[in-house]
Structure formats: structure tokens, C-alpha cells
Design an enzyme around this catalytic site. Structure first.
Site, PDB file in Angstrom:
ATOM      1  N   ASN A   1       0.800  -1.227   0.000  1.00 49.49           N
ATOM      2  CA  ASN A   1       0.000   0.000   0.000  1.00 49.49           C
ATOM      3  C   ASN A   1       0.834   1.280   0.000  1.00 49.49           C
ATOM      4  O   ASN A   1       0.376   2.325  -0.454  1.00 49.49           O
ATOM      5  CB  ASN A   1      -1.011   0.001   1.152  1.00 49.49           C
ATOM      6  CG  ASN A   1      -0.382  -0.226   2.512  1.00 49.49           C
ATOM      7  OD1 ASN A   1       0.787  -0.590   2.614  1.00 49.49           O
ATOM      8  ND2 ASN A   1      -1.160  -0.020   3.557  1.00 49.49           N
TER       9      ASN A   1
ATOM     10  N   CYS B   1      -3.064   0.450   7.162  1.00 50.97           N
ATOM     11  CA  CYS B   1      -2.982  -0.156   8.493  1.00 50.97           C
ATOM     12  C   CYS B   1      -3.636   0.729   9.540  1.00 50.97           C
ATOM     13  O   CYS B   1      -4.195   0.234  10.518  1.00 50.97           O
ATOM     14  CB  CYS B   1      -1.514  -0.402   8.878  1.00 50.97           C
ATOM     15  SG  CYS B   1      -0.700  -1.618   7.837  1.00 50.97           S
TER      16      CYS B   1
ATOM     17  N   GLU C   1       5.602  -4.120  11.808  1.00 53.50           N
ATOM     18  CA  GLU C   1       4.276  -3.491  11.889  1.00 53.50           C
ATOM     19  C   GLU C   1       3.336  -4.359  11.077  1.00 53.50           C
ATOM     20  O   GLU C   1       3.476  -4.486   9.871  1.00 53.50           O
ATOM     21  CB  GLU C   1       4.327  -2.057  11.357  1.00 53.50           C
ATOM     22  CG  GLU C   1       3.080  -1.264  11.692  1.00 53.50           C
ATOM     23  CD  GLU C   1       2.060  -1.305  10.572  1.00 53.50           C
ATOM     24  OE1 GLU C   1       1.096  -2.105  10.689  1.00 53.50           O
ATOM     25  OE2 GLU C   1       2.212  -0.563   9.599  1.00 53.50           O
TER      26      GLU C   1
END
Length: 496
Positions: A169, A298, A264
Site C-alpha cells: 500500500n 494499516c 508493523e
């Protein structure tokens, strides 16, 4: 244009090359990996399918280059990073074009990502000079029972080879957020870009190449995860892994061994709305937080936990804004563009079907064409629905009505994720109490979750990650402390 002009060297016979030892190369495998355009669902680009032997060669070159780079003056490292940042921003349009075609990022947002990435690299260069230019001086008599017979000098030194794995992304921005700290700290860098986003990353790497970094210091390996994924992450030459993505990160963490990890791994970011909140502000942030880049972030709002007394008003205001969102191709700067793959669209549809079977209220008609899913707000979602807990990574947002703040906090904390969250209220005392109670790496007060600005700390807890990002934290994480102790024959004191 992508692959043209200054980027002509990175492509041959319609297949983009990989980058190693300061050169653009074709893999000996003779194979390539196709990148599917999410909008057309046809092959847009092809990249090299590198071999394990090529990975080994990259690691050997990285070791050699790192030793020399660690001796390069700090100001010179910063100078080269500033140069790369300028080149990156100069060529923002061809890189943005790749982002549009590879990951269906709206054109204006694609340009913004590249410019933001250049700014990140420059800031990192400046911050690195400040952080790494300082050490500590300790004296032994500050600890009980000791005279001043020892002086301890500490400094930060590089780890060695940093393996960077960014997600689809933000394949440019989240790549440079790993590359720049690694380089300013004196490490070498091996980048394994995501398949969707690999060509954007290759163009970005060429900007570093044009800046004149030493051969072997930066590498970019493309290929199939099934063939080189584990080989890269388990490679004995790797001294640090910085990964952004999903469940794969948990698997990497379990296998990685005794090296620093920066992970992450996604979130189920909760938005708690109290009765006294500014509901217009709430609605604007829910739509921005839940539906920008089609929810493929996210830090997107992934579940709204709203007090029953204001739920009808919030849902009404959000629906009015959702109705104004444009839906279509990224080239036309639509708000909602196709999600990245057909499998992603199928997963999202599975969550929607589950919610429908269990009685959720559909505020819009569910509509899908290929990878394009129209924005959908689901009201009256209950905890027994998958959408209440699973991360859709798409333009579908659940609303759970709550009767107390404690109920909202409980739902937030019952999640296996803990990346970010947000709370909307005009009472700062309540906001602070709720923030402290929420098990999230970051809590935004009166704003949707967000990763930036890029120098802010960014971290998750539970299954959302290990360690902290943000420019300062990343530089520190990609170094280790080295101490030198001077032993004196007799105590010595500064007399003033």
C-alpha cells in the site's frame, strides 16, 4: 514515463531488472513475476524472479560495502541522502504513474507519496547527523562504592545488513522509511519489495543509484516469496529485519533468531465516539479514516464504537458523506479505487456476506465489479460477526453501538491487534483516561488514526507489531551501543 528517460536502464525486453552491486541485472533464472493492474486485472509489468544464489551474491557484496560505508564520514552519508531525496522528488511523476497502475492508488495521492518520501529521506539525513554525532560520557563514581577511576565513552554503531520488506500500500514511502535510517546509521540495505508495488520501488531505488551511493551498499531483490522469501529472512548475513505487512511478519518473528526486529503487522483501529463529541468532526474523520485509499491502510478506522444516544446521528452524517465519495479508476482521482487483488476483494466479500447472514444493517447496497468495491457502512454490527474483529483492508466499515465507555474499551482491548485507535470527546480528562485504558500503540484524540508525520513514534502492541518506527526510533533501532572504558591508575576529579 515509467521505464523511460533516466529510468531506461532498469528495464529490458519488457521485464524490469533487479539491482545489485551498483548495477541493473537480469536474473539467471530466465523467469519473471507478473504484476497485475488492479483496475484492468491484466498484466501491467513483469519483474525478475531472482534465485537463491543471486541472493547469496547480494549478501556478500552488502557485507563488503557496509564495512567501507561505516567508515564514511557522517556528513557525507547525509549529503548523499539529501541528493537522493532531491532526485526522488524531481522524478515524482513516473514513479507515481507506477503506483497508479500497480496498486490503484489515486493519481494525486501517488504523487503525494513520492514527495513525502523525499521529505522523509531529507529529514532522516538531518536527524541522523544529530543523533549519531552524539555519544555519552559516564564516570564511575556516580555508582555507589566507586571512585572516579573509569571513564566510559559510548557511541552508536551500525548493525550490518538491514533487510527491508515494505507492503503493497505504500511501497515507496514505507521502503524509504526503512532505507534512509539504515543508510545514515552506516548499514547496508537489501530491499525485497512487495510484488504489487515492485516496479514503483525499483524506480525509487534508481534514484538512490543516481545519487551515487557506493556499489553493493543498496540492493533490490525481486522474486517469488515461495522461492526467496524464507531464504532472505533466514539468511545468516542479515543483521536486522524491518517488515511491514500482515501475518507473514509473525512467522518471520518466530524464525528470525537473535537479530533486531521492527515489525508493523496491521490493526483493527477502533474509533470510540462519546455523547459530547463534535459529530460533524466525527463523521468527517470516520469517512477520511475509514475510506481513504479504499480502506487499504494499516491505520484506517476499522471499527466504530459509538454511544447509542448519538449513534443514529453519527450514522446519518457518515452516510451523507459516503454518498459523495467518487468510485472508479485511480487515473481519475476517484476516492474509492479497486482493491489491490482479486483475492483481497474475495476476502472482503466474505466478511460482508457473514455480516449479512448475521443481521447487520446495510446502509448502502453492497456492490462489486471485479476488484472495485463500493463504499459500505455496516450498522448494528455485533461481536459474533467476523467484521467486528477481522481486518478487511477495504472500503467496508462496521459500526458497533455501545452503552458505556467501558464497553467500547473492552471491545478495543479484546482484539488481538493494537496498532492505533481514536477517541472523540470535548472532555480532555475523559480523553486521557480512555487513551490510557486503550491497548493501542497510539491513540489519536479528536482525529482519525494516522502514521505521520513521519518523525512521530509509530508502534503496535500484541499482534500489531514489535518495536517502534518513526525516523528517530528507526535510526536508534538500526544501531547498537559500543562502549569504550578508560581505566585510570588513580582517582581523578575535575576541580572546577
Amino acid at each position: 514515463m515509467a521505464g523511460n528517460g533516466v529510468f531506461a536502464d532498469i528495464i529490458e525486453s519488457e521485464v524490469f531488472k533487479y539491482y545489485a552491486d551498483g548495477e541493473w541485472k537480469t536474473s539467471s533464472s530466465g523467469k519473471s513475476v507478473s504484476i497485475i493492474n488492479p483496475t484492468s486485472r491484466k498484466t501491467q509489468y513483469k519483474v525478475q524472479a531472482c534465485t537463491q544464489e543471486e541472493v547469496n551474491k547480494v549478501m556478500e557484496a552488502s557485507k563488503v560495502a557496509q564495512k567501507s560505508w561505516a567508515k564514511t564520514p557522517l556528513w557525507k552519508r547525509a549529503e548523499l541522502l539529501h541528493k537522493a531525496a532531491a532526485i526522488l522528488k524531481e522524478h515524482k511523476h513516473p514513479i507515481a504513474e507506477c503506483l497508479v497502475k500497480e496498486i490503484a492508488k489515486p493519481a494525486k495521492d501517488a504523487v503525494t507519496e513520492v514527495v513525502r518520501s523525499g521529505d522523509l529521506v531529507s529529514y532522516c539525513a538531518e536527524e541522523g547527523v544529530r543523533i549519531l554525532g552524539e555519544g555519552k560520557f559516564l564516570v564511575s563514581d556516580s555508582f555507589p562504592g566507586n571512585d572516579r577511576t573509569k571513564y566510559c565513552l559510548t557511541s552508536k554503531i551500525p548493525l550490518g545488513i538491514v533487510l527491508a520488506i515494505p507492503p503493497f500500500n505504500y511501497p515507496v514511502n514505507l521502503a524509504v522509511s526503512k532505507i534512509a535510517p539504515a543508510l545514515i546509521a552506516g548499514n547496508s540495505l537489501v530491499l525485497k519489495p512487495p510484488t504489487q508495488g515492485a516496479v514503483s520501488a525499483l524506480h525509487m531505488i534508481h534514484c538512490f543509484h543516481l545519487a551515487g551511493f557506493p556499489k553493493g551498499l543498496i540492493s533490490c531483490i525481486t522474486g517469488k516469496g515461495s522461492e526467496i522469501g524464507d531464504f532472505l529472512t533466514l539468511h545468516p548475513a542479515v543483521n536486522c529485519i524491518s517488515f511491514t505487512g500482515g501475518d507473514t511478519g509473525i512467522a518471520i518473528s518466530k524464525k528470525a533468531g537473535m537479530i533486531p526486529l521492527q515489525m508493523e503487522l496491521g490493526g483493527k483501529d477502533a474509533c470510540i465516539v462519546l455523547e459530547d463529541a463534535d459529530l460533524d468532526l466525527v463523521a468527517a474523520n470516520i469517512v477520511k479514516g475509514g475510506f481513504s485509499y479504499s480502506g487499504q491502510r494499516c491505520t484506517a478506522v476499522k471499527v466504530v464504537l459509538v454511544m447509542e444516544s448519538v449513534a443514529d446521528t453519527v450514522v446519518e452524517k457518515v452516510n451523507a458523506k459516503v454518498a459523495k465519495l467518487t468510485v472508479g479508476p485511480p487515473e481519475e482521482n476517484c476516492d474509492i479505487t479497486p482493491v489491490v487483488t482479486e483475492s483481497s476483494a474475495n476476502f472482503i466479500e466474505g466478511l460482508v456476506k457473514d455480516a449479512k447472514e448475521k443481521g447487520a444493517t446495510f446502509c448502502q447496497e453492497y456492490k462489486r465489479e471485479g476488484n472495485l468495491i463500493w463504499p459500505l457502512l455496516l450498522d448494528n454490527v455485533r461481536p459474533d460477526m467476523r467484521i467486528a474483529w477481522e481486518e478487511p483492508f477495504g472500503p467496508v466499515l462496521p459500526v458497533i453501538r455501545i452503552n458505556s465507555v467501558e464497553e467500547g474499551i473492552h471491545h478495543c482491548n479484546a482484539s488481538n491487534f493494537g496498532l492505533q485507535g481514536c477517541v472523540f470527546t470535548k472532555d480532555i480528562n475523559k480523553a486521557m483516561l480512555i487513551s490510557d485504558a486503550m491497548e493501542s500503540g497510539t491513540v489519536q484524540i479528536n482525529s482519525a488514526p494516522a502514521r505521520g508525520p513521519d518523525h512521530f513514534p509509530f508502534q503496535g502492541i500484541k499482534d500489531s507489531g514489535i518495536g517502534s518506527q518513526g525516523i528517530t526510533n528507526s535510526i536508534t533501532m538500526m544501531t547498537k551501543i559500543k562502549s569504550t572504558v578508560i581505566n585510570l591508575p588513580t582517582p581523578t576529579y575535575t576541580m572546577g
